[in-house]
Design an enzyme around this catalytic site. Structure first.
Site, PDB file in Angstrom:
ATOM      1  N   ARG A   1      95.765 106.709 -36.883  1.00 18.46           N
ATOM      2  CA  ARG A   1      95.564 108.148 -36.767  1.00 18.46           C
ATOM      3  C   ARG A   1      95.615 108.766 -38.155  1.00 18.46           C
ATOM      4  O   ARG A   1      96.429 108.365 -38.997  1.00 18.46           O
ATOM      5  CB  ARG A   1      96.634 108.800 -35.877  1.00 18.46           C
TER       6      ARG A   1
ATOM      7  N   HIS B   1      85.211 107.050 -36.723  1.00 16.21           N
ATOM      8  CA  HIS B   1      86.102 106.650 -35.623  1.00 16.21           C
ATOM      9  C   HIS B   1      85.368 105.730 -34.643  1.00 16.21           C
ATOM     10  O   HIS B   1      85.305 105.995 -33.437  1.00 16.21           O
ATOM     11  CB  HIS B   1      86.656 107.880 -34.894  1.00 16.21           C
TER      12      HIS B   1
ATOM     13  N   GLU C   1      89.904 115.712 -36.700  1.00 16.11           N
ATOM     14  CA  GLU C   1      88.895 115.087 -35.855  1.00 16.11           C
ATOM     15  C   GLU C   1      88.688 115.901 -34.586  1.00 16.11           C
ATOM     16  O   GLU C   1      89.671 116.296 -33.963  1.00 16.11           O
ATOM     17  CB  GLU C   1      89.318 113.660 -35.477  1.00 16.11           C
TER      18      GLU C   1
END
Length: 321
Positions: free
Chosen positions: A239, A287, A268
């Site tokens: 993360r 991602h 994000e």
């Protein structure tokens, strides 16, 4: 029984996998779909959902959970569940699940790909060819063989151990930091347990695989980057908020570390042009490290089954609250 399953997502192009699982168990179930700005839909139909299937980017705060009248579970489509207020859900008797370990192999492959990218740097040689460089003169920095390199894994859960196994097969020495794992357990996995500081000092490559929570938010910043070798590389597939992004940018700009590969960033989905996109010696991917045909099948079917189990009052293995 005709339950309402409410999807909150803006990423999937279709829901064929989830729908087939749900309709096999509940042929007459009602399916509703919303984007991340779902406030209107919450008041229109979401409040009566029996179960929610939500993308990892969907914010589901206490204010939303308080308005759910029938919900038995929130099934997150991914490993991260930090955008769901799990405590508020627990107080209301609503289960929350993620999908644990479904993409461990895919993330490990991404880490290995990043290591090889930095080791051989194939894409960089095109510019050097155009400059007339050939042979040893085209190599800016002598790399250390992978088999003589050290990997430091931060977070030795299912994913971190899979990363370690992949890299051990290349002959790499693997160090690990995880307060929840004993030295004996890690030794059984071929990983030497070290402190965060010692691991950073010794590593040629650092792989971040820890879960995001209060204890890991901002775990890595200027102080930690300064401990690393100037020749070391940083890889994050966990993360973005685990590291202090502005401080990583400065570390890259000042040559404190050699480079970074990031599949996750602080914001994000990203805003128009994030500063990290133009940081030197930094590869940012959107991602996608978890994606494969096999991981998609497992992720989406397991999330649907998690929703079904919570609706039935059963306890899924993926329950996080």
């Amino acid at each position: 029984m005709k339950p309402l399953f409410w999807f909150i997502d803006e990423e999937w192009k279709d829901y064929d996998i989830e729908t087939s699982v749900l309709r096999a168990q509940y042929p007459n179930c009602e399916l509703k779909f919303s984007g991340y700005d779902y406030e209107h839909d919450l008041g229109k139909f979401g409040y009566r959902a029996d179960a929610i299937i939500a993308q990892v980017y969907a914010q589901i705060p206490a204010s939303t959970i308080e308005r759910l009248q029938n919900c038995k579970g929130i099934a997150v489509l991914g490993g991260g569940y930090d955008r769901v207020d799990t405590a508020a859900a627990r107080e209301k008797g609503i289960g929350v699940t993620n999908v644990q370990g479904y993409c461990a192999e895919d993330l490990a492959d991404y880490v290995v790909a990043a290591i090889f990218h930095f080791y051989k740097g194939l894409s960089a040689y095109r510019d050097r060819l155009q400059n007339g460089e050939w042979g040893a003169q085209a190599v800016e920095r002598l790399p250390r063989r992978i088999s003589h390199s050290t990997l430091f894994v931060i977070g030795c859960g299912r994913i971190g151990i899979t990363v370690a196994k992949r890299c051990q097969s290349l002959g790499m020495k693997v160090l690990g930091y995880d307060p929840d794992r004993t030295a004996a357990f890690l030794q059984e996995q071929g990983i030497k347990k070290v402190s965060l500081e010692d691991g950073l000092r010794q590593a040629d490559y650092v792989s971040v695989n820890v879960r995001l929570d209060e204890s890991t938010t901002g775990l890595l910043g200027e102080r930690e980057f300064s401990l690393m070798k100037p020749s070391a590389y940083f890889i994050n597939t966990a993360r973005g908020a685990i590291l202090k992004e502005e401080e990583l940018i400065r570390a890259l700009e000042n040559g404190v570390i050699a480079g970074a590969a990031l599949d996750v960033i602080a914001h994000e989905p990203p805003r128009e042009q994030e500063p990290i996109f133009s940081a030197p010696n930094c590869v940012v991917t959107p991602h996608i490290s978890y994606i494969s045909q096999e991981s998609f099948q497992e992720l989406r079917s397991r999330a649907a089954w998690n929703a079904i189990q919570m609706l039935r009052g059963e306890q899924p293995e993926d329950l996080v609250n």
